[in-house]
Design a protein around this motif. Structure first.
Motif, PDB file in Angstrom:
ATOM      1  N   GLN A 119      14.883   0.957   1.582  1.00 24.19           N
ATOM      2  CA  GLN A 119      15.174  -0.149   0.660  1.00 24.19           C
ATOM      3  C   GLN A 119      13.905  -0.911   0.274  1.00 24.19           C
ATOM      4  O   GLN A 119      13.867  -1.536  -0.785  1.00 24.19           O
ATOM      5  CB  GLN A 119      16.197  -1.105   1.270  1.00 24.19           C
ATOM      6  N   THR A 120      12.882  -0.851   1.125  1.00 21.04           N
ATOM      7  CA  THR A 120      11.595  -1.477   0.781  1.00 21.04           C
ATOM      8  C   THR A 120      11.023  -0.794  -0.455  1.00 21.04           C
ATOM      9  O   THR A 120      10.581  -1.455  -1.408  1.00 21.04           O
ATOM     10  CB  THR A 120      10.599  -1.346   1.951  1.00 21.04           C
ATOM     11  N   ILE A 121      11.050   0.539  -0.445  1.00 19.58           N
ATOM     12  CA  ILE A 121      10.524   1.315  -1.579  1.00 19.58           C
ATOM     13  C   ILE A 121      11.366   1.054  -2.825  1.00 19.58           C
ATOM     14  O   ILE A 121      10.841   0.897  -3.927  1.00 19.58           O
ATOM     15  CB  ILE A 121      10.526   2.820  -1.232  1.00 19.58           C
ATOM     16  N   GLU A 122      12.701   0.985  -2.624  1.00 20.71           N
ATOM     17  CA  GLU A 122      13.608   0.731  -3.740  1.00 20.71           C
ATOM     18  C   GLU A 122      13.304  -0.631  -4.372  1.00 20.71           C
ATOM     19  O   GLU A 122      13.211  -0.756  -5.596  1.00 20.71           O
ATOM     20  CB  GLU A 122      15.048   0.773  -3.222  1.00 20.71           C
ATOM     21  N   ALA A 123      13.136  -1.662  -3.525  1.00 22.98           N
ATOM     22  CA  ALA A 123      12.833  -3.007  -4.013  1.00 22.98           C
ATOM     23  C   ALA A 123      11.480  -3.022  -4.727  1.00 22.98           C
ATOM     24  O   ALA A 123      11.317  -3.648  -5.782  1.00 22.98           O
ATOM     25  CB  ALA A 123      12.826  -3.995  -2.852  1.00 22.98           C
ATOM     26  N   LEU A 124      10.524  -2.306  -4.159  1.00 25.46           N
ATOM     27  CA  LEU A 124       9.185  -2.232  -4.760  1.00 25.46           C
ATOM     28  C   LEU A 124       9.253  -1.609  -6.154  1.00 25.46           C
ATOM     29  O   LEU A 124       8.625  -2.094  -7.104  1.00 25.46           O
ATOM     30  CB  LEU A 124       8.279  -1.416  -3.836  1.00 25.46           C
ATOM     31  N   HIS A 157      11.848  -1.556  -8.159  1.00 24.51           N
ATOM     32  CA  HIS A 157      12.506  -2.508  -9.066  1.00 24.51           C
ATOM     33  C   HIS A 157      11.501  -3.539  -9.582  1.00 24.51           C
ATOM     34  O   HIS A 157      11.481  -3.862 -10.774  1.00 24.51           O
ATOM     35  CB  HIS A 157      13.647  -3.226  -8.351  1.00 24.51           C
ATOM     36  N   ALA A 158      10.679  -4.049  -8.674  1.00 23.68           N
ATOM     37  CA  ALA A 158       9.696  -5.067  -9.063  1.00 23.68           C
ATOM     38  C   ALA A 158       8.644  -4.488 -10.005  1.00 23.68           C
ATOM     39  O   ALA A 158       8.238  -5.128 -10.978  1.00 23.68           O
ATOM     40  CB  ALA A 158       9.038  -5.649  -7.815  1.00 23.68           C
ATOM     41  N   LYS A 159       8.215  -3.248  -9.728  1.00 29.97           N
ATOM     42  CA  LYS A 159       7.221  -2.602 -10.596  1.00 29.97           C
ATOM     43  C   LYS A 159       7.802  -2.351 -11.990  1.00 29.97           C
ATOM     44  O   LYS A 159       7.124  -2.536 -12.999  1.00 29.97           O
ATOM     45  CB  LYS A 159       6.760  -1.282  -9.978  1.00 29.97           C
ATOM     46  N   ALA A 160       9.077  -1.900 -12.025  1.00 30.83           N
ATOM     47  CA  ALA A 160       9.727  -1.641 -13.315  1.00 30.83           C
ATOM     48  C   ALA A 160       9.827  -2.925 -14.137  1.00 30.83           C
ATOM     49  O   ALA A 160       9.750  -2.896 -15.362  1.00 30.83           O
ATOM     50  CB  ALA A 160      11.112  -1.044 -13.092  1.00 30.83           C
ATOM     51  N   ALA A 161       9.999  -4.047 -13.442  1.00 31.86           N
ATOM     52  CA  ALA A 161      10.096  -5.338 -14.128  1.00 31.86           C
ATOM     53  C   ALA A 161       8.722  -5.898 -14.484  1.00 31.86           C
ATOM     54  O   ALA A 161       8.616  -6.915 -15.174  1.00 31.86           O
ATOM     55  CB  ALA A 161      10.833  -6.336 -13.244  1.00 31.86           C
ATOM     56  N   GLU A 162       7.666  -5.212 -13.990  1.00 29.39           N
ATOM     57  CA  GLU A 162       6.283  -5.608 -14.272  1.00 29.39           C
ATOM     58  C   GLU A 162       5.989  -7.037 -13.823  1.00 29.39           C
ATOM     59  O   GLU A 162       5.408  -7.837 -14.556  1.00 29.39           O
ATOM     60  CB  GLU A 162       5.967  -5.437 -15.773  1.00 29.39           C
ATOM     61  N   VAL A 163       6.424  -7.356 -12.607  1.00 33.82           N
ATOM     62  CA  VAL A 163       6.111  -8.673 -12.045  1.00 33.82           C
ATOM     63  C   VAL A 163       5.123  -8.495 -10.891  1.00 33.82           C
ATOM     64  O   VAL A 163       5.184  -7.505 -10.158  1.00 33.82           O
ATOM     65  CB  VAL A 163       7.392  -9.391 -11.537  1.00 33.82           C
ATOM     66  N   PRO A 164       4.182  -9.443 -10.724  1.00 34.52           N
ATOM     67  CA  PRO A 164       3.244  -9.371  -9.602  1.00 34.52           C
ATOM     68  C   PRO A 164       3.997  -9.465  -8.264  1.00 34.52           C
ATOM     69  O   PRO A 164       5.059 -10.087  -8.187  1.00 34.52           O
ATOM     70  CB  PRO A 164       2.342 -10.592  -9.807  1.00 34.52           C
ATOM     71  N   ILE A 165       3.416  -8.860  -7.238  1.00 33.39           N
ATOM     72  CA  ILE A 165       4.076  -8.812  -5.923  1.00 33.39           C
ATOM     73  C   ILE A 165       3.179  -9.456  -4.875  1.00 33.39           C
ATOM     74  O   ILE A 165       1.973  -9.199  -4.826  1.00 33.39           O
ATOM     75  CB  ILE A 165       4.384  -7.351  -5.525  1.00 33.39           C
ATOM     76  N   VAL A 166       3.791 -10.314  -4.054  1.00 34.84           N
ATOM     77  CA  VAL A 166       3.134 -10.844  -2.853  1.00 34.84           C
ATOM     78  C   VAL A 166       3.895 -10.268  -1.665  1.00 34.84           C
ATOM     79  O   VAL A 166       5.128 -10.338  -1.621  1.00 34.84           O
ATOM     80  CB  VAL A 166       3.168 -12.387  -2.814  1.00 34.84           C
ATOM     81  N   VAL A 167       3.172  -9.676  -0.699  1.00 32.33           N
ATOM     82  CA  VAL A 167       3.828  -9.046   0.452  1.00 32.33           C
ATOM     83  C   VAL A 167       3.831 -10.003   1.632  1.00 32.33           C
ATOM     84  O   VAL A 167       2.781 -10.509   2.046  1.00 32.33           O
ATOM     85  CB  VAL A 167       3.134  -7.727   0.850  1.00 32.33           C
ATOM     86  N   ALA A 168       5.054 -10.271   2.153  1.00 37.83           N
ATOM     87  CA  ALA A 168       5.202 -11.088   3.357  1.00 37.83           C
ATOM     88  C   ALA A 168       5.486 -10.143   4.525  1.00 37.83           C
ATOM     89  O   ALA A 168       6.564  -9.546   4.593  1.00 37.83           O
ATOM     90  CB  ALA A 168       6.331 -12.093   3.183  1.00 37.83           C
ATOM     91  N   VAL A 169       4.507  -9.973   5.411  1.00 35.57           N
ATOM     92  CA  VAL A 169       4.686  -9.106   6.585  1.00 35.57           C
ATOM     93  C   VAL A 169       5.332  -9.959   7.675  1.00 35.57           C
ATOM     94  O   VAL A 169       4.665 -10.768   8.326  1.00 35.57           O
ATOM     95  CB  VAL A 169       3.350  -8.501   7.058  1.00 35.57           C
ATOM     96  N   ASN A 170       6.639  -9.797   7.855  1.00 33.86           N
ATOM     97  CA  ASN A 170       7.431 -10.662   8.737  1.00 33.86           C
ATOM     98  C   ASN A 170       7.500 -10.095  10.162  1.00 33.86           C
ATOM     99  O   ASN A 170       7.141  -8.946  10.409  1.00 33.86           O
ATOM    100  CB  ASN A 170       8.829 -10.813   8.132  1.00 33.86           C
TER     101      ASN A 170
END
Length: 613
Positions: free
Chosen positions: A199-204, A206-219
């Protein structure tokens, strides 16, 4: 150019001319565009093997088929285009009128949190909220409205960030698919102990397709087995390279449970927004934006959380959101406080709408209540037509009579009521995507927000529908009415349980599938002749068991000689028996079939119902 068509009727044919039709248009709409009689188009469709009435909403494929026959190029107008044309007819614009450069001022970034299940998305949102609760505020956030705004300090300057609290990346994608570009930045949450998951890859993606910048929170950096470095390495393979590795993606190691580095994460969001985006809007124009979440409140009626994207929304403004409209009577922020106005990127709970808009519906301020009502009514009619065209099942003339007689098309009718528009929409979408073959169809007759009412039960009675209540119950006398009339009302609080039960019901409507199961084989060792029973086979059971009254086939030299035989008699010595097991001898009577020889093989089988996968 005029050319004869059906029954000598002259129909106007095109020269490849383009005609524009909205989704769910009828033959009457088509006829108006080309100046023809709708009845003649019905006749054309009958010649093409399609049974369609003049006023029925038809699918895109049917419109294209008719266009090809009449030599017209049919262009289906998308809902977004239709909405734009509708607003233009009222001299309104959505998302266009930003004003000049001097009118634009900075606005806060809008953020959505995404990631794999159980990696801490909800815990992170809770932690962000807690760090922004004003000291002494009893109980923290008192009003959960599906979105909230927090403040953080970056370079000695207070900066605001708006978070949308959606159910997950599916809702994020659904809202964007409807043209509601709401999110500026995505926070991708990855657990340090689990690393990158499906699901991490799936979410990634989706965000790339929407062309929005990504900030990664390593929890979860505080748990055993946490390896933040491994997470950075894994995400490098998917194009997210950390700044410390020479990339442009900010990674922040956090613990949502302990509240570690939450301020650094908020700072990273602000810095990413400043570096990658130009977030400005005109606060002086009429407000425009999107509805994020809506529900029916017992005391306040229809309430909707809206995100203002440009302009300023004020109490007293007349707004239209999807097919809902009304005058803003009150606005509440995420802490439950009354506010007078909402500037760009501010989420507020709005009171005063006539009904509940859908999640992701655009909203805008108009001058008059009458204009708002007209826009809302036209939008509602468009949605209704498009939905009907999408769900209608086409039957060709060749098999119409056969289908009606055989009852091959079965349909499960549903009425869905829920506590919020987002959950109702998600449930409907999931149910309509169920795949149980071509024999059974599912149709949502009505969906809405609020308790199950008597009118819902009335509709269910007239259409043999099942009523689904998602986090709501029957109101007033609706429950007694349902019990009296035998209407099936089912209540759910978990969406997956509702989907599983409806899928099971759909599979129950399917005609049973049967499969052949081999029971046993018998080799004929001797043939006995009886004047009363005909030929009797003296056999040795080679495999399995042979049972009386089961089906059999006769095999000779590896070839099937006879099918669909019946084991009518079965004997062990002088006794009638119901079965003979492997390794034993006995006598078999195949009824009227007497063409048996020594060394023939009798294979027995039965037809068993095959469970649906």
């Amino acid at each position: 150019m005029q050319a004869p068509s059906v029954g000598g009727v002259m129909l106007p044919r095109g020269n490849g001319d383009t005609i524009r039709l909205s989704r769910g248009a009828s033959l009457t709409d088509f006829a108006e565009k080309i100046g023809a009689n709708p009845a003649s188009l019905v006749a054309v469709m009958m010649n093409l093997g399609e049974m369609v009435t003049a006023t029925q909403s038809v699918s895109d494929e049917t419109l294209q088929l008719l266009g090809d026959e009449m030599n017209y190029t049919v262009q289906i107008v998308s809902p977004e285009e239709e909405d734009r044309e509708l607003l233009e007819s009222f001299d309104l614009e959505f998302g266009e009128n930003e004003g000049g450069e001097e009118a634009l001022v900075a606005r806060p970034p809008v953020v959505t949190v995404m990631g794999h299940v159980d990696h801490g998305k909800t815990r992170l949102l809770d932690a962000i909220r807690k760090t922004n609760v004003v000291a002494g505020e009893a109980g923290g956030i008192t009003q959960h409205i599906g979105a909230y705004q927090v403040a953080t300090e970056v370079n000695d300057e207070e900066r605001k960030i708006t978070f949308i609290d959606t159910p997950g990346h599916e809702a994020f994608t659904a809202m964007r698919a409807r043209g509601a570009k709401s999110t500026d930045i995505a926070i991708l949450v990855v657990a340090a102990n689990d690393g990158v998951m499906p699901q991490t890859i799936e979410a990634l993606n989706h965000a790339k397709a929407a062309e929005v910048p990504i900030v990664v929170a390593v929890n979860k950096i505080d748990v055993e087995g946490a390896d933040p470095v491994k997470v950075r390495g894994q995400l490098t393979e998917f194009g997210l390279v950390a700044e410390e590795y020479g990339g442009d993606t900010m990674f922040v190691d956090i613990s949502a449970k302990q509240g570690l580095n939450i301020d650094k994460l908020l700072e990273a969001v602000v810095l990413t927004a400043d570096a990658a985006l130009d977030l400005r809007a005109n606060p002086d124009q009429d407000a425009q934006g999107i509805a994020i979440e809506s529900h029916l409140d017992r005391g306040r009626g229809a309430v909707s959380t809206v995100l203002v994207q440009r302009g300023t929304l004020r109490i007293g403004d007349t707004i239209v959101a999807g097919d809902a409209y009304g005058r803003v009577r009150a606005m509440l922020d995420d802490k439950g406080n009354n506010v007078e106005e909402a500037t760009p990127s501010t989420p507020v709970l709005v009171l005063g709408l006539t009904n509940v808009p859908g999640a992701g519906d655009n909203f805008l301020v108009v001058d008059e209540d009458r204009t708002a009502r007209q826009i809302a009514e036209k939008r509602a009619a468009r949605e209704r037509n498009a939905a009907f065209a999408k769900r209608v099942r086409r039957v060709s003339l060749e098999d119409l009579d056969k289908v009606l007689k055989a009852g091959e098309i079965q349909q499960l009718n549903l009425i869905i009521k829920g506590d919020a528009s987002g959950s109702v929409e998600a449930l409907e979408s999931s149910l309509l995507q169920l795949d149980v073959g071509e024999e059974v169809d599912i149709r949502v007759l009505h969906r809405g927000v609020g308790a199950v009412t008597e009118s819902d039960i009335d509709l269910a009675m007239g259409s043999d529908a099942i009523v689904i209540g998602f986090n709501v119950r029957a109101a007033g006398r609706a429950q007694q009415m349902a019990e009296r009339e035998g209407v099936d009302v089912r209540y759910y609080s978990v969406i997956y349980q509702a989907i599983e039960e409806i899928e099971a019901a759909l599979k129950g409507m399917l005609k049973p599938e049967f499969e052949e199961v081999e029971l046993g084989t018998a080799e004929i060792r001797e043939v006995f002749r009886s004047s009363k029973l005909g030929n009797i086979a003296g056999v040795l059971i080679r495999s399995g068991e042979v049972k009386r009254n089961t089906k059999a086939r006769l095999i000779r030299d590896g070839k099937v000689i006879a099918e669909n035989l019946n084991i009518e008699g079965l004997r062990r010595f002088k006794d009638d028996v119901t079965e003979i097991r492997e390794g034993f001898e006995g006598g078999i009577n195949l009824g009227n079939f007497n063409d048996i020889k020594v060394d023939d093989v009798i294979a027995t089988y039965e037809m068993r119902e095959k469970p649906r996968a």
